[in-house]
Scaffold this motif. Structure first.
Motif, PDB file in Angstrom:
ATOM      1  N   GLU A  20       0.313  -0.971   0.144  1.00 18.82           N
ATOM      2  CA  GLU A  20       0.042  -0.080  -0.197  1.00 18.82           C
ATOM      3  C   GLU A  20       0.991   1.339  -0.284  1.00 18.82           C
ATOM      4  O   GLU A  20       1.923   0.980   0.756  1.00 18.82           O
ATOM      5  N   ARG A  23       3.929   1.342   2.284  1.00 19.08           N
ATOM      6  CA  ARG A  23       3.730   0.960   3.983  1.00 19.08           C
ATOM      7  C   ARG A  23       3.443  -0.750   2.996  1.00 19.08           C
ATOM      8  O   ARG A  23       2.875  -0.635   2.036  1.00 19.08           O
ATOM      9  N   ARG A  25       1.103  -4.573   4.131  1.00 19.14           N
ATOM     10  CA  ARG A  25       0.146  -4.830   5.069  1.00 19.14           C
ATOM     11  C   ARG A  25      -0.466  -5.885   5.420  1.00 19.14           C
ATOM     12  O   ARG A  25       0.485  -6.739   4.638  1.00 19.14           O
ATOM     13  N   TYR A  27      -2.685  -9.139   6.157  1.00 18.77           N
ATOM     14  CA  TYR A  27      -3.870  -9.347   6.529  1.00 18.77           C
ATOM     15  C   TYR A  27      -4.468 -10.963   6.764  1.00 18.77           C
ATOM     16  O   TYR A  27      -3.896 -11.781   7.006  1.00 18.77           O
ATOM     17  N   SER A  37      -6.534  -7.071   9.777  1.00 18.68           N
ATOM     18  CA  SER A  37      -5.341  -6.146   8.576  1.00 18.68           C
ATOM     19  C   SER A  37      -4.306  -5.005   9.034  1.00 18.68           C
ATOM     20  O   SER A  37      -5.413  -4.475  10.761  1.00 18.68           O
ATOM     21  N   ASP A  38      -2.926  -5.185   9.433  1.00 16.07           N
ATOM     22  CA  ASP A  38      -2.451  -4.501  10.651  1.00 16.07           C
ATOM     23  C   ASP A  38      -1.047  -3.713   9.722  1.00 16.07           C
ATOM     24  O   ASP A  38      -0.659  -4.687   8.370  1.00 16.07           O
ATOM     25  N   VAL A  39      -0.705  -3.196  10.435  1.00 14.59           N
ATOM     26  CA  VAL A  39       0.695  -2.416   9.294  1.00 14.59           C
ATOM     27  C   VAL A  39       2.014  -3.574   9.598  1.00 14.59           C
ATOM     28  O   VAL A  39       1.902  -3.599  10.695  1.00 14.59           O
TER      29      VAL A  39
END
Length: 156
Positions: A20, A23, A25, A27, A37-39
């Protein structure tokens, strides 16, 4: 999401990673975090694709560093769609790096999101605007949508 692109499944198939704007991500497909989801990692530039190697690590192709234009485009989808439709001669791609030629960066992350390795062609002498990176048999294969060749780097 802003500029989602590329995805790669983890070795244990518990999550997938995708790029993205600025960054990676993650899932989650399984476990307590399934469906969220997170970074996974914050990047210095605009990622294009991500590929897993056989060891569960992830290689990311980064097209160049962030600058005012990329940050403004990320925050303004209508402007981004407008600029993506404009024809841009190859010799003008340097504008996207504020006067520096568009280089390519390949970064490797562990399955936990730890930065392991960085390979950079800052001046774009070999790979301009790197869009793809793949590890195979001790070599790193790199490509760009702008070039008619692949670059190969021997890994230690």
């Amino acid at each position: 999401m802003v500029f989602p692109n590329g995805l790669s499944l983890s070795k244990d198939q518990r999550f997938f990673v995708f790029t993205e704007a600025g960054r990676l991500r993650r899932y989650w497909l399984k476990g307590d975090k399934a469906g969220t989801s997170d970074v996974f990692a914050v990047l210095t530039g605009s990622p294009d694709n991500v590929r897993a190697n056989g060891k569960g690590e992830f290689w990311v192709a980064i097209q160049g560093f962030h600058n005012r234009l990329t940050l403004y485009s990320a925050a303004n989808p209508k402007f981004r769609l407008f600029t993506l439709r404009l024809p841009v001669p190859e010799k003008w791609w340097w504008i996207y790096r504020m006067g520096r030629p568009p280089g390519g960066i390949a970064v490797k992350y562990s399955a936990e999101g730890e930065l392991l390795w960085v390979l950079e062609d800052e001046g774009g002498e070999v790979v301009r605007l790197m869009s793809q990176v793949h590890e195979q048999d001790g070599k790193l294969w790199m490509g760009s949508v702008l070039l008619s060749h692949m670059a190969v780097h021997d890994l230690p």
